[in-house]
Enzyme design. Structure first.
Site: not given
Length: 457
Positions: A127, A255, A265
């Site tokens: 993460g 995505d 992204d």
């Protein structure tokens, strides 16, 4: 927190969709928070420029809620095709939606994170985000914004004091948390998840949400077709702007495609040094699926996946008709993008198409620098140093009217602002070895000067 009430306008629109679209999460508790970059230019547009550095870190390093916006971070749920292979096990794995608010144009904006800790969608990941990854994303978004690409904006970068292990770079390496300012985080993959679950009500609700908040329209019987039309048009424009910028995103999975047509992204991105259609950004893209010259095809393919998802609530024929018009939208969009970078006013469709063909042919055949060519040709002139390969370009340019003169100080510098991989690595090296951020900040200033010069009419 003292903010001008007329400028700071918090929102919670995402809550309209209900809990089936996201998971409330907690941010990681980082050992330290060192502010490395704050985008005051972006903050001014959403009423947050008045934050002190301490307040900034509290919100974007410790994630204290912004007044009136979301009370807890939300990890968004989605699926997606990754290199054309469908993956139902993804979602916000190292980021979350932190807040929503309106910008100075009235648009609904999201503040989303990267590297803010684990979520239910982290799978085996930690993460986290490397500091190098954060630095690279700031540089990418600043450069793309300067080159006229609709992109998310790197809003904040804070170093977080953890030693991360990574297999693709020297480890342990430094950690960071990035905050992005984006015109929405709804992806094509968000629709794909609902289609995978056969959730017709969910698709209708998400379609209505996107049309209402991002396109200013209300839903109706033709809502899926209108939504797809918007995404196809915006996707074609995005692909065109990538080409004019000489940019390779690297991972144009479904995505990673925003339904507002905004680029975001950034992982293994690159700027191509020359007009090489086979140039790739990701070392793992062995087949060249997302190579420089294949990006329009990639975005078109992703838009088709949205059409497949919307088929659950719409007849096929009108969706197919919209998808088939991608090329019709792309051709004028790439002409406009290249003309803008050349500082020229459009003429007519045939002339503009001829200009694009001449430029692409010359750049591809001569192996010339993309950045150098656009710098030298801005305003319609081309130095004699460009040889016979550019004779056709020179002749075509002569028929165009400049929209801007070369009066800005940027054009007197003698060389273009660029962002090739060697320079990115050099900027990172000074940070990594000496904690010297001067080259990083100098580069951002140079990029913004370039953007101002390109935008001058």
């Amino acid at each position: 927190m003292t903010l001008p009430p007329q400028a700071y306008r918090p929102e919670t629109a995402i809550l309209e969709l209900g809990s089936g679209f996201y998971d409330p999460v907690e941010a990681a508790d980082f050992p330290e928070t060192k502010l490395r970059f704050r985008n005051d230019r972006a903050a001014a547009g959403i009423g947050l420029m008045a934050l002190s550095d301490a307040e900034w870190v509290a919100h974007f390093g410790r994630f204290a809620p912004l007044e009136g916006s979301l009370t807890r971070p939300l990890a968004l749920r989605y699926h997606g095709h990754q290199f054309r292979v469908y993956n139902p096990d993804i979602g916000d794995g190292r980021g979350f939606l932190f807040a929503q608010l309106r910008d100075d144009r009235g648009r609904l904006m999201d503040l989303g994170t990267k590297g803010s800790g684990q979520t239910p969608w982290s799978r085996f990941g930690d993460g986290r985000l490397t500091l190098k990854g954060g630095v690279r994303e700031v540089l990418a978004t600043e450069m793309l914004e300067g080159l006229g690409v609709e992109t998310s904006r790197s809003f904040s970068l804070i170093e977080t004091g953890e030693a991360l292990e990574r297999g693709d770079e020297p480890s342990p390496t430094r950690s960071a948390v990035l905050v992005r300012l984006s015109h929405g985080h709804i992806r094509i993959g968000t629709f794909q998840r609902l289609a995978y679950d056969r959730d017709e009500d969910g698709i209708r609700a998400l379609t209505a949400y996107v049309l209402r908040h991002y396109y200013g329209e209300e839903a109706g019987d033709d809502a899926p077709v209108r939504l797809l039309d918007h995404v196809v048009r915006r996707g074609a424009r995005l692909a065109a702007s990538y080409m004019a910028a000489g940019f390779v995103h690297g991972v144009l999975n479904s995505d990673n495609i925003n339904v507002t047509g905004e680029s975001f992204d950034y992982g293994p991105w690159r700027f191509a040094p020359t007009w090489d259609p086979t140039f790739t950004a990701a070392y793992f893209d062995h087949a060249g699926l997302y190579a420089f010259g294949r990006q329009p095809e990639a975005i078109h393919w992703d838009a088709m996946q949205l059409a497949v998802s919307l088929r659950l609530v719409s007849e096929a024929e009108p969706l197919i008709a919209v998808i088939e018009r991608f090329g019709e939208h792309y051709q004028p969009a790439v002409a406009n993008a290249i003309l803008w970078r050349l500082g020229l006013r459009p003429r007519d469709a045939e002339s503009d198409r001829g200009l694009v063909q001449a430029v692409e042919k010359a750049l591809r055949g001569d192996n010339a620098s993309i950045d150098r060519f656009f710098f030298d040709a801005f305003g319609g002139g081309l130095p004699d140093s460009y040889g016979p390969a550019f004779d056709e370009v020179r002749a075509v340019l002569a028929g165009y009217e400049p929209r801007s003169e070369r009066s800005h100080a940027y054009w007197q510098a003698g060389s273009p602002c660029s962002m090739l991989i060697d320079e990115v690595e050099a900027i990172w090296s000074t940070i990594d070895r000496h904690d010297d951020w001067s080259a990083f900040h100098a580069k951002i200033a140079a990029i913004r000067q370039m953007g101002a010069a390109l935008s001058t009419d």
